[in-house]
Design a protein around this motif. Structure first.
Motif, PDB file in Angstrom:
ATOM      1  N   LYS A 159       0.863  -1.174   0.000  1.00  0.00           N
ATOM      2  CA  LYS A 159       0.000   0.000   0.000  1.00  0.00           C
ATOM      3  C   LYS A 159       0.903   1.230   0.000  1.00  0.00           C
ATOM      4  O   LYS A 159       1.909   1.261   0.720  1.00  0.00           O
ATOM      5  CB  LYS A 159      -0.921   0.027   1.223  1.00  0.00           C
ATOM      6  CG  LYS A 159      -1.996  -1.058   1.209  1.00  0.00           C
ATOM      7  CD  LYS A 159      -2.952  -0.899   2.389  1.00  0.00           C
ATOM      8  CE  LYS A 159      -4.068  -1.942   2.326  1.00  0.00           C
ATOM      9  NZ  LYS A 159      -5.037  -1.782   3.438  1.00  0.00           N
ATOM     10  N   ASN A 186      -2.237  -0.721  -3.686  1.00  0.00           N
ATOM     11  CA  ASN A 186      -3.343   0.086  -3.203  1.00  0.00           C
ATOM     12  C   ASN A 186      -2.796   1.459  -2.834  1.00  0.00           C
ATOM     13  O   ASN A 186      -1.897   1.568  -2.004  1.00  0.00           O
ATOM     14  CB  ASN A 186      -3.997  -0.563  -1.978  1.00  0.00           C
ATOM     15  CG  ASN A 186      -5.112   0.290  -1.385  1.00  0.00           C
ATOM     16  OD1 ASN A 186      -4.901   1.007  -0.425  1.00  0.00           O
ATOM     17  ND2 ASN A 186      -6.289   0.197  -1.945  1.00  0.00           N
ATOM     18  N   GLN A 188      -3.299   4.847  -0.972  1.00  0.00           N
ATOM     19  CA  GLN A 188      -4.114   5.376   0.115  1.00  0.00           C
ATOM     20  C   GLN A 188      -3.916   6.881   0.226  1.00  0.00           C
ATOM     21  O   GLN A 188      -2.853   7.347   0.654  1.00  0.00           O
ATOM     22  CB  GLN A 188      -3.735   4.712   1.448  1.00  0.00           C
ATOM     23  CG  GLN A 188      -4.063   3.233   1.508  1.00  0.00           C
ATOM     24  CD  GLN A 188      -4.026   2.697   2.929  1.00  0.00           C
ATOM     25  OE1 GLN A 188      -4.969   2.049   3.385  1.00  0.00           O
ATOM     26  NE2 GLN A 188      -2.955   2.943   3.651  1.00  0.00           N
ATOM     27  N   ASP A 229     -15.413  -2.550   2.036  1.00  0.00           N
ATOM     28  CA  ASP A 229     -14.334  -2.329   2.991  1.00  0.00           C
ATOM     29  C   ASP A 229     -14.254  -3.482   3.981  1.00  0.00           C
ATOM     30  O   ASP A 229     -15.268  -4.083   4.344  1.00  0.00           O
ATOM     31  CB  ASP A 229     -14.556  -1.024   3.762  1.00  0.00           C
ATOM     32  CG  ASP A 229     -14.654   0.189   2.845  1.00  0.00           C
ATOM     33  OD1 ASP A 229     -13.982   0.176   1.788  1.00  0.00           O
ATOM     34  OD2 ASP A 229     -15.404   1.126   3.176  1.00  0.00           O
ATOM     35  N   ASP A 233     -11.936  -1.232   8.843  1.00  0.00           N
ATOM     36  CA  ASP A 233     -11.085  -0.544   7.871  1.00  0.00           C
ATOM     37  C   ASP A 233     -11.131   0.962   8.109  1.00  0.00           C
ATOM     38  O   ASP A 233     -12.205   1.531   8.342  1.00  0.00           O
ATOM     39  CB  ASP A 233     -11.536  -0.858   6.446  1.00  0.00           C
ATOM     40  CG  ASP A 233     -10.380  -0.889   5.471  1.00  0.00           C
ATOM     41  OD1 ASP A 233      -9.360  -0.214   5.753  1.00  0.00           O
ATOM     42  OD2 ASP A 233     -10.482  -1.566   4.435  1.00  0.00           O
ATOM     43  N   SER A 235     -10.185   3.009   5.763  1.00  0.00           N
ATOM     44  CA  SER A 235     -10.260   3.617   4.436  1.00  0.00           C
ATOM     45  C   SER A 235     -11.524   3.238   3.685  1.00  0.00           C
ATOM     46  O   SER A 235     -12.134   2.202   3.936  1.00  0.00           O
ATOM     47  CB  SER A 235      -9.035   3.203   3.610  1.00  0.00           C
ATOM     48  OG  SER A 235      -8.962   1.787   3.514  1.00  0.00           O
ATOM     49  N   ASN A 237     -12.601   2.258   0.051  1.00  0.00           N
ATOM     50  CA  ASN A 237     -11.829   1.664  -1.036  1.00  0.00           C
ATOM     51  C   ASN A 237     -12.551   1.667  -2.383  1.00  0.00           C
ATOM     52  O   ASN A 237     -13.767   1.436  -2.458  1.00  0.00           O
ATOM     53  CB  ASN A 237     -11.463   0.229  -0.657  1.00  0.00           C
ATOM     54  CG  ASN A 237     -10.481   0.175   0.495  1.00  0.00           C
ATOM     55  OD1 ASN A 237      -9.272   0.188   0.282  1.00  0.00           O
ATOM     56  ND2 ASN A 237     -10.984   0.146   1.724  1.00  0.00           N
ATOM     57  N   SER A 246      -5.875  -0.811  -6.730  1.00  0.00           N
ATOM     58  CA  SER A 246      -7.034  -0.078  -6.230  1.00  0.00           C
ATOM     59  C   SER A 246      -6.556   1.194  -5.543  1.00  0.00           C
ATOM     60  O   SER A 246      -5.355   1.432  -5.403  1.00  0.00           O
ATOM     61  CB  SER A 246      -7.819  -0.943  -5.237  1.00  0.00           C
ATOM     62  OG  SER A 246      -6.988  -1.353  -4.157  1.00  0.00           O
ATOM     63  N   ALA A 248      -7.737   4.151  -2.201  1.00  0.00           N
ATOM     64  CA  ALA A 248      -8.571   4.318  -1.018  1.00  0.00           C
ATOM     65  C   ALA A 248      -8.368   5.720  -0.458  1.00  0.00           C
ATOM     66  O   ALA A 248      -7.398   6.407  -0.787  1.00  0.00           O
ATOM     67  CB  ALA A 248      -8.214   3.269   0.032  1.00  0.00           C
TER      68      ALA A 248
END
Length: 335
Positions: A159, A186, A188, A229, A233, A235, A237, A246, A248
């Protein structure tokens, strides 16, 4: 005490099974949102938890229900005994993860694999080398980016943490998402949060709403898919149709996720923080060194947790410097 004593459940019914442990206050970067420009007074070495003390405290939390531990810093891999800490914690029945700036992570690949670490968060706030240098006050962009690719090639789940700041890197939102087209990562996006010395201003923050407006300008609405999610979580997403990865949004400021919070934090000098935003701390290390039980302190600190953001339950309170400036700088809390 046993798991049934619920020392990790607060008065709002939230169970805390996730512990974030900061290994050090030191870092090889100087990110503006994390550390004041003038630096910080570091805790004396004698005040920092040893690897045995980290293990002993972590074991106590695991005994009472912690199932996930994330190592943070400063830069956790800056500790010379980081490999020992990783190996000792890997012996506990927990999911072990790490947040790093990845500047030196190539030296630790084998240790990370041996310890069963699969999930790695890497801080990278710009895809532009000059911007990276400006925000980190260091010239390591190429190294960090190549190490992200190295982690992916070695099968880690990566991430990338991006702290968004208005008129600095908010024009890179779409560029970051485009990385997920070919890379199984991912991204973020994190709202800029207030900590001591980081000159936080609500006007510098890029909100969840603004981020999504930018996303919908850059992609067709039907191609932006909301994902389910995970429980607890932090975040929200999303995934672009056909992309490998992905993205988030962690909206701690405008849309806090406090209702489902399951996290506690242990600073490098052995202070328990029940919330990232809280200025209150509970000294576990001194009690441990005195040979006393730390469980009553853990229980009291957990029970005292506010329902929302350390008691700052409105944006008005969050904008009051007297409230958030009593907290530590982010580097001494642990990212």
């Amino acid at each position: 005490m046993t798991k049934n004593s619920k020392i990790l459940q607060d008065l709002h019914g939230r169970n805390h099974n996730y512990l974030r442990i900061s290994l050090t206050e030191r870092c090889n970067l100087r990110c503006t949102y994390c550390m004041p420009a003038t630096g910080i007074p570091l805790s004396p070495k004698s005040h920092i938890m040893s690897f045995d003390e980290i293990y002993t405290i972590a074991k106590t939390f695991v005994k009472h229900g912690v199932t996930k531990i994330r190592l943070t810093g400063g830069e956790p891999l800056a500790r010379k005994d980081a490999h020992i800490i990783l190996e000792k914690l890997a012996s506990l029945p927990v999911e072990l993860a790490i947040t790093t700036n990845a500047v030196t992570i190539e030296k630790h690949i084998d240790t990370l694999k041996t310890c069963g670490i699969k999930h790695i968060n890497v801080s990278l706030d710009s895809l532009n080398a000059e911007k990276f240098k400006k925000i980190t006050r260091r010239n390591y962009f190429e190294k960090v980016y190549s190490n992200i690719l190295l982690l992916i090639d070695n099968g880690f789940n990566v991430k990338v943490n991006v702290v968004l700041i208005k008129d600095f890197n908010d024009d890179e939102i779409v560029d970051f998402i485009h990385l997920t087209k070919t890379l199984p990562i991912n991204i973020q996006f994190i709202e800029f949060m207030p900590f001591d010395g980081n000159k936080w201003d609500l006007r510098k923050m890029v909100s969840y709403k603004t981020i999504m407006e930018t996303v919908y300008k850059g992609f067709l609405n039907n191609d932006v898919n909301r994902l389910v999610d995970a429980p607890n979580d932090t975040s929200k997403n999303y995934k672009i149709k056909g992309y490998k990865g992905s993205f988030a949004i962690i909206s701690s400021v405008t849309n806090p996720f406090c209702d489902s919070c399951n996290r506690l934090r242990l600073t490098a000098n052995g202070q328990l923080k029940n919330c990232l935003f809280s200025s209150a701390e509970s000294d576990l290390l001194t009690t441990l060194r005195e040979g006393k039980s730390i469980e009553p302190i853990i229980k009291k600190a957990t029970h005292a947790k506010f329902k929302v953001r350390g008691g700052m339950d409105t944006l008005e309170k969050l904008q009051e410097p007297k409230l958030h400036s009593k907290n530590r700088s982010m580097i001494t809390i642990g990212g």
